[in-house]
Write a protein that holds these residues in place. Structure first.
Motif, mmCIF file in Angstrom:
data_model
loop_
_atom_site.group_PDB
_atom_site.id
_atom_site.type_symbol
_atom_site.label_atom_id
_atom_site.label_comp_id
_atom_site.label_asym_id
_atom_site.label_seq_id
_atom_site.Cartn_x
_atom_site.Cartn_y
_atom_site.Cartn_z
ATOM 1 N N ALA A 1 -38.585 35.314 17.436
ATOM 2 C CA ALA A 1 -37.790 34.506 18.367
ATOM 3 C C ALA A 1 -37.616 33.086 17.842
ATOM 4 C CB ALA A 1 -38.470 34.487 19.738
ATOM 5 N N MET A 2 -38.699 32.502 17.327
ATOM 6 C CA MET A 2 -38.619 31.135 16.790
ATOM 7 C C MET A 2 -37.666 31.062 15.603
ATOM 8 S SD MET A 2 -42.417 29.410 16.991
ATOM 9 C CE MET A 2 -43.209 30.669 15.998
ATOM 10 N N ASN A 3 -37.786 32.016 14.687
ATOM 11 C CA ASN A 3 -36.936 32.000 13.493
ATOM 12 C C ASN A 3 -35.466 32.227 13.843
ATOM 13 O OD1 ASN A 3 -39.143 31.578 11.817
ATOM 14 N ND2 ASN A 3 -39.484 33.769 11.475
ATOM 15 N N LEU A 4 -35.217 33.150 14.754
ATOM 16 C CA LEU A 4 -33.845 33.440 15.163
ATOM 17 C C LEU A 4 -33.216 32.228 15.838
ATOM 18 C CD1 LEU A 4 -31.544 35.520 15.543
ATOM 19 C CD2 LEU A 4 -32.635 36.177 17.704
ATOM 20 N N PHE A 5 -33.989 31.570 16.694
ATOM 21 C CA PHE A 5 -33.478 30.406 17.411
ATOM 22 C C PHE A 5 -33.143 29.280 16.434
ATOM 23 C CE2 PHE A 5 -33.401 26.707 20.116
ATOM 24 C CZ PHE A 5 -32.896 27.179 21.320
ATOM 25 N N GLN A 6 -34.053 29.007 15.500
ATOM 26 C CA GLN A 6 -33.813 27.911 14.557
ATOM 27 C C GLN A 6 -32.645 28.224 13.633
ATOM 28 O OE1 GLN A 6 -37.295 26.306 12.776
ATOM 29 N NE2 GLN A 6 -36.177 24.608 11.861
ATOM 30 N N LYS A 7 -32.511 29.470 13.231
ATOM 31 C CA LYS A 7 -31.401 29.848 12.354
ATOM 32 C C LYS A 7 -30.066 29.679 13.069
ATOM 33 C CE LYS A 7 -29.635 33.723 9.607
ATOM 34 N NZ LYS A 7 -29.868 35.134 9.177
ATOM 35 N N THR A 8 -30.050 29.964 14.386
ATOM 36 C CA THR A 8 -28.803 29.897 15.148
ATOM 37 C C THR A 8 -28.432 28.475 15.523
ATOM 38 O OG1 THR A 8 -29.225 32.098 16.059
ATOM 39 C CG2 THR A 8 -27.596 30.732 17.202
#
Length: 300
Positions: free
Chosen positions: A219-226
């Motif tokens: 979730a953290m990685n997806l959020f930061q990438k987006t």
């Protein structure tokens, strides 16, 4: 049509809550890596296409041909748009807007984080003319022109306010202005909305991930990438924006504001506020005391 040579776009490095002042510009839509917030009433007018905001925890679509306005102190972030053509963005300092003494139910609807727009396109052509004229006038900056633009903006918003009656809007129109159903949100958009709706509560990355059935690390990685920022920074930005609104619109104590905004201690609140705003909450309130006085006077 908007002048592409003079078109602006969102600067992700702009200082939080930095004012735009009285303005009307040609604006190029882009997916914003973080929310923007500033203490003006913002008006959007799209000659073509549509754009979608995450605004105050809701997914809101702004469609072409009719003006839409909201209080931009509420964090707002473009997540989708359908046309590459520039559109118009106007901003009115809140203190100026409040001095217009518009109907209380209209003002309160904006200050409560609602988007208000025309229910139809009946004034599309006159509005297009107005926005083109305001953009050119404020760019040229002739003597006295800012006052003329302010008076014309006041007249246009006064007309909108006079037509604004909750009971006359159809259910479909109210639902459209309120936002788009959560079923239309991606996982990362659901996380952003969950934070925007619950930032005053104690939240952890694990709780946010569980809300959308994702592992916290993913979730953290997806959020930061987006969005180009971390979940924690996004959460903190919402809490600081909440505190800024309360500091400029209420006489609530600073300690109570920090707690209501979701901070677990005054030290965390003060540190985050200083880092993001460049000053203490107390100094921020002093700087914006004229806005606070104007708002409280409308409520007396």
């Amino acid at each position: 049509m908007p002048n592409k040579a003079l078109t602006q776009s969102f600067d992700p490095d702009r200082r939080d809550f930095s004012p735009y002042g009285l303005s009307c510009v040609s604006w190029q839509a882009s997916v914003m890596p973080r929310p923007d917030h500033h203490n003006e009433i913002e008006i959007n007018f799209l000659p073509h296409g549509s754009l979608t905001y995450l605004l105050g925890g809701k997914k809101v679509e702004i469609q072409e041909g009719a003006i839409s306005l909201f209080w931009a102190a509420v964090p707002h972030q473009i997540i989708h748009f359908t046309d590459e053509q520039p559109y118009f963005v106007a901003t009115i300092p809140l203190q100026n807007f409040l001095q217009w003494r518009l109907p209380e139910h209209f003002v309160q609807a904006l200050l409560q984080g609602n988007v208000i727009g025309e229910p139809d396109h009946a004034r599309r052509e006159p509005d297009l003319f107005l926005f083109e004229q305001w953009t050119n006038d404020l760019y040229v900056q002739k003597p006295g022109i800012a006052r003329a633009v302010t008076l014309e903006m006041q007249a246009r918003i006064t007309r909108l306010a006079a037509d604004y009656h909750r009971e006359t809007y159809s259910a479909d129109t109210r639902d459209h202005l309120a936002g788009i159903a959560e079923a239309g949100l991606s996982k990362v958009e659901q996380m952003a909305c969950f934070i925007a709706q619950n930032y005053t509560q104690k939240l952890t990355v694990q709780q946010i991930g569980e809300q959308v059935n994702l592992h916290p690390s993913y979730a953290m990685n997806l959020f930061q990438k987006t969005f180009g920022t971390t979940l924690i920074n996004f959460l903190t930005q919402h809490r600081i924006a909440h505190a800024q609104r309360m500091l400029t619109t209420s006489d609530t104590s600073i300690t109570e504001i920090g707690l209501q905004a979701g901070f677990s201690s005054m030290s965390r609140f003060n540190d985050a506020f200083q880092r993001i705003c460049g000053c203490s909450p107390r100094d921020y309130r002093k700087t914006h005391d004229h806005i606070n006085s104007a708002i409280l006077s409308t409520q007396s």
